[in-house]
Write a protein that holds these residues in place. Structure first.
Motif, PDB file in Angstrom:
ATOM      1  N   VAL A  83      -0.479  54.379 -69.448  1.00  0.00           N
ATOM      2  CA  VAL A  83      -2.069  54.106 -69.125  1.00  0.00           C
ATOM      3  C   VAL A  83      -1.967  52.385 -70.006  1.00  0.00           C
ATOM      4  O   VAL A  83      -2.437  51.801 -69.361  1.00  0.00           O
ATOM      5  N   ALA A  84      -0.759  52.359 -71.256  1.00  0.00           N
ATOM      6  CA  ALA A  84      -0.576  50.592 -71.083  1.00  0.00           C
ATOM      7  C   ALA A  84      -0.411  50.090 -70.010  1.00  0.00           C
ATOM      8  O   ALA A  84      -0.897  48.890 -69.939  1.00  0.00           O
ATOM      9  N   THR A  85       0.427  49.809 -69.343  1.00  0.00           N
ATOM     10  CA  THR A  85       1.681  49.029 -68.637  1.00  0.00           C
ATOM     11  C   THR A  85       0.955  49.598 -66.861  1.00  0.00           C
ATOM     12  O   THR A  85       0.513  49.094 -66.831  1.00  0.00           O
ATOM     13  N   GLU A 189      -6.621  59.772 -76.578  1.00  0.00           N
ATOM     14  CA  GLU A 189      -5.991  58.960 -75.930  1.00  0.00           C
ATOM     15  C   GLU A 189      -5.698  59.993 -74.259  1.00  0.00           C
ATOM     16  O   GLU A 189      -6.117  59.283 -73.476  1.00  0.00           O
ATOM     17  N   LEU A 190      -5.262  61.033 -74.662  1.00  0.00           N
ATOM     18  CA  LEU A 190      -5.125  62.469 -73.655  1.00  0.00           C
ATOM     19  C   LEU A 190      -6.916  62.571 -73.230  1.00  0.00           C
ATOM     20  O   LEU A 190      -7.183  62.025 -72.140  1.00  0.00           O
ATOM     21  N   GLN A 191      -7.619  62.622 -74.459  1.00  0.00           N
ATOM     22  CA  GLN A 191      -8.823  62.971 -73.501  1.00  0.00           C
ATOM     23  C   GLN A 191      -9.726  61.860 -72.867  1.00  0.00           C
ATOM     24  O   GLN A 191     -10.175  61.866 -71.879  1.00  0.00           O
ATOM     25  N   SER A 192      -9.808  60.559 -73.442  1.00  0.00           N
ATOM     26  CA  SER A 192      -9.824  59.524 -72.936  1.00  0.00           C
ATOM     27  C   SER A 192      -9.145  59.438 -70.874  1.00  0.00           C
ATOM     28  O   SER A 192     -10.076  58.577 -70.358  1.00  0.00           O
ATOM     29  N   LEU A 193      -8.107  59.369 -70.841  1.00  0.00           N
ATOM     30  CA  LEU A 193      -7.445  59.359 -70.114  1.00  0.00           C
ATOM     31  C   LEU A 193      -7.639  60.680 -68.630  1.00  0.00           C
ATOM     32  O   LEU A 193      -8.150  59.602 -67.460  1.00  0.00           O
ATOM     33  N   ARG A 195     -10.862  61.526 -68.101  1.00  0.00           N
ATOM     34  CA  ARG A 195     -12.049  61.188 -67.637  1.00  0.00           C
ATOM     35  C   ARG A 195     -12.193  60.010 -67.111  1.00  0.00           C
ATOM     36  O   ARG A 195     -13.088  59.670 -66.401  1.00  0.00           O
ATOM     37  N   HIS A 196     -10.623  59.356 -66.135  1.00  0.00           N
ATOM     38  CA  HIS A 196     -10.602  58.945 -65.746  1.00  0.00           C
ATOM     39  C   HIS A 196     -11.319  58.844 -63.957  1.00  0.00           C
ATOM     40  O   HIS A 196     -10.163  59.988 -64.081  1.00  0.00           O
ATOM     41  N   PRO A 197     -11.465  57.837 -63.507  1.00  0.00           N
ATOM     42  CA  PRO A 197     -11.925  58.659 -62.259  1.00  0.00           C
ATOM     43  C   PRO A 197     -10.708  58.611 -61.340  1.00  0.00           C
ATOM     44  O   PRO A 197     -10.727  59.957 -60.446  1.00  0.00           O
ATOM     45  N   LEU A 198      -9.793  58.142 -61.215  1.00  0.00           N
ATOM     46  CA  LEU A 198      -8.144  58.220 -60.636  1.00  0.00           C
ATOM     47  C   LEU A 198      -7.178  59.297 -61.248  1.00  0.00           C
ATOM     48  O   LEU A 198      -6.004  59.604 -60.900  1.00  0.00           O
ATOM     49  N   ALA A 199      -7.886  59.857 -62.551  1.00  0.00           N
ATOM     50  CA  ALA A 199      -6.471  60.843 -63.392  1.00  0.00           C
ATOM     51  C   ALA A 199      -6.913  61.544 -62.698  1.00  0.00           C
ATOM     52  O   ALA A 199      -7.677  62.645 -62.754  1.00  0.00           O
ATOM     53  N   SER A 200      -5.293  62.735 -63.463  1.00  0.00           N
ATOM     54  CA  SER A 200      -6.046  64.216 -63.377  1.00  0.00           C
ATOM     55  C   SER A 200      -4.696  64.537 -63.957  1.00  0.00           C
ATOM     56  O   SER A 200      -3.511  63.684 -64.008  1.00  0.00           O
ATOM     57  N   ILE A 201      -5.361  65.408 -64.931  1.00  0.00           N
ATOM     58  CA  ILE A 201      -3.892  66.098 -65.769  1.00  0.00           C
ATOM     59  C   ILE A 201      -3.141  66.967 -65.468  1.00  0.00           C
ATOM     60  O   ILE A 201      -3.896  68.402 -65.078  1.00  0.00           O
ATOM     61  N   GLY A 202      -2.141  67.674 -65.666  1.00  0.00           N
ATOM     62  CA  GLY A 202      -1.081  69.235 -65.386  1.00  0.00           C
ATOM     63  C   GLY A 202      -0.590  69.330 -66.330  1.00  0.00           C
ATOM     64  O   GLY A 202      -0.349  68.756 -66.857  1.00  0.00           O
ATOM     65  N   GLY A 203      -0.086  70.980 -65.768  1.00  0.00           N
ATOM     66  CA  GLY A 203       0.760  71.506 -66.710  1.00  0.00           C
ATOM     67  C   GLY A 203       2.043  70.900 -66.797  1.00  0.00           C
ATOM     68  O   GLY A 203       2.987  70.902 -66.173  1.00  0.00           O
ATOM     69  N   HIS A 204       3.045  70.878 -68.152  1.00  0.00           N
ATOM     70  CA  HIS A 204       4.675  70.179 -68.076  1.00  0.00           C
ATOM     71  C   HIS A 204       5.376  71.815 -69.567  1.00  0.00           C
ATOM     72  O   HIS A 204       6.024  71.219 -70.108  1.00  0.00           O
ATOM     73  N   GLN A 232      -8.450  73.684 -73.210  1.00  0.00           N
ATOM     74  CA  GLN A 232      -9.354  73.440 -74.237  1.00  0.00           C
ATOM     75  C   GLN A 232      -9.242  72.013 -75.024  1.00  0.00           C
ATOM     76  O   GLN A 232     -10.517  72.101 -75.611  1.00  0.00           O
ATOM     77  N   LEU A 233      -8.743  71.006 -75.364  1.00  0.00           N
ATOM     78  CA  LEU A 233      -8.642  70.240 -75.424  1.00  0.00           C
ATOM     79  C   LEU A 233      -9.413  69.066 -74.663  1.00  0.00           C
ATOM     80  O   LEU A 233     -10.100  68.307 -74.942  1.00  0.00           O
ATOM     81  N   LEU A 234      -9.170  68.755 -73.242  1.00  0.00           N
ATOM     82  CA  LEU A 234     -10.111  68.042 -72.398  1.00  0.00           C
ATOM     83  C   LEU A 234     -11.516  68.988 -70.968  1.00  0.00           C
ATOM     84  O   LEU A 234     -11.546  67.788 -71.003  1.00  0.00           O
TER      85      LEU A 234
END
Length: 319
Positions: A83-85, A189-193, A195-204, A232-234
């Motif tokens: 996120v930062a970089t 921070e993960l919840q905020s990420l 919601r970003h239009p470019l981001a998708s979240i996957g499992g690991h 549940q978190l997102l």
């Protein structure tokens, strides 16, 4: 390069990143430097690769019979510097990306042994790894990198050895929860990420375990619990998955079956390769890793252009 690309390069490439490090050298060159990250994105665009989301890539492969090539950007483990970089760089290029998140990263319970080892080698000129019965004399930068590489490879030979590092961390005063706090995104921070239009979240997985080292019920729980936690978190569906470690020692057909059974749509490995068409096994997808101690711009371009695949095929034909 164009000839190799026409013959050996796939129609899609899934690029794999971990940390995008501002101070690459101080982190013992374990992630991807900002310079190489930016170069890789610029090179993709210059060479005609369209950077798209995972969902768009699958859709295009299914519906577009043409010759356009697609690149998917993925980041494992949810590091803060993603996120930062990385994010400002991705935003300037309007480049979608996927972040694969183990439950233990935002909850600070991850046994992030690789961060612990790096911290030990960064801070000490003599490092003793009790479980290996080995002492590394490493006052120079090169010796620190080499020592870290050797211990890391020892772990990758048998992932049960992770638990054997605890006495070494305790004696050195290394706190893995503190390193998790320093290096990984937290839940907010993960919840905020997400919601970003470019981001998708996957499992690991829940704990970043090598799934092949677990019994079938435990391996399934690692996937299912992680997916449930993230959804549940997102408050978003989590359809895609990355196997921790991702090599032949860490995952195989059993894990691919479990990923499908749990409800994921795709699963990626760390095995090198590109995706030639939609017929590829969606639960054992290869990736192109970018970064690490031995990475250069030339090596990245060679892998993306198909030269590495050509060499592997040539060597295989001579055996």
């Amino acid at each position: 390069m164009p000839t190799f690309r026409r013959i050996f390069a796939g129609r899609a490439a899934i690029l794999m990143f971990h940390e995008i490090q501002q101070d690459f050298r101080s982190e013992l060159m374990t992630g991807t430097s900002v310079a190489l990250f930016e170069h890789s994105l610029n090179w993709l665009r210059q060479e005609g690769w369209e950077i798209v989301s995972f969902e768009t890539c699958l859709e295009r492969l299914a519906t577009d019979p043409g010759t356009r090539r697609y690149a998917v950007l993925t980041f494992d483990d949810a590091y803060r510097d993603n996120v930062a970089t990385a994010l400002p760089i991705l935003e300037r290029r309007n480049a979608p990306f996927m972040v694969y998140v183990p439950t233990g990263a935002p909850t600070r319970t991850l046994q992030s042994w690789w961060l612990g080892l790096r911290e030990i080698f960064r801070s000490g000129d003599t490092v003793t790894i009790d479980a290996m019965d080995k002492r590394f004399h490493c006052p120079t930068f090169h010796e620190k990198m080499l020592g870290l590489y050797r211990v890391t490879e020892w772990i990758h030979q048998d992932y049960h050895r992770v638990a054997m590092l605890a006495p070494t961390f305790n004696r050195a005063g290394i706190s893995l929860p503190a390193l998790n706090e320093a290096y990984f995104l937290n839940e907010r921070e993960l919840q905020s990420l997400a919601r970003h239009p470019l981001a998708s979240i996957g499992g690991h997985t829940a704990s970043h375990a090598a799934l092949s080292s677990l019994d079938v019920l435990s391996a399934r729980a690692e996937m299912a619990d992680n997916r449930c936690y993230l959804e549940q978190l997102l408050q978003l569906p989590v359809r895609h998955f990355a196997y921790p470690y991702g090599g032949a020692r860490a995952c195989g057909p059993r894990e691919a079956h479990l990923a499908k059974e749990v409800g994921f749509s795709t699963a990626v490995t760390t095995r090198h390769g590109q995706v030639s068409d939609l017929k590829s096994n969606h639960f054992a997808l290869p990736r192109v890793g970018v970064g690490g101690q031995f990475e250069t711009r030339a090596r990245f371009e060679a892998r993306m252009s198909g030269i590495q695949s050509a060499v592997h095929m040539l060597l295989g034909s001579k055996r």
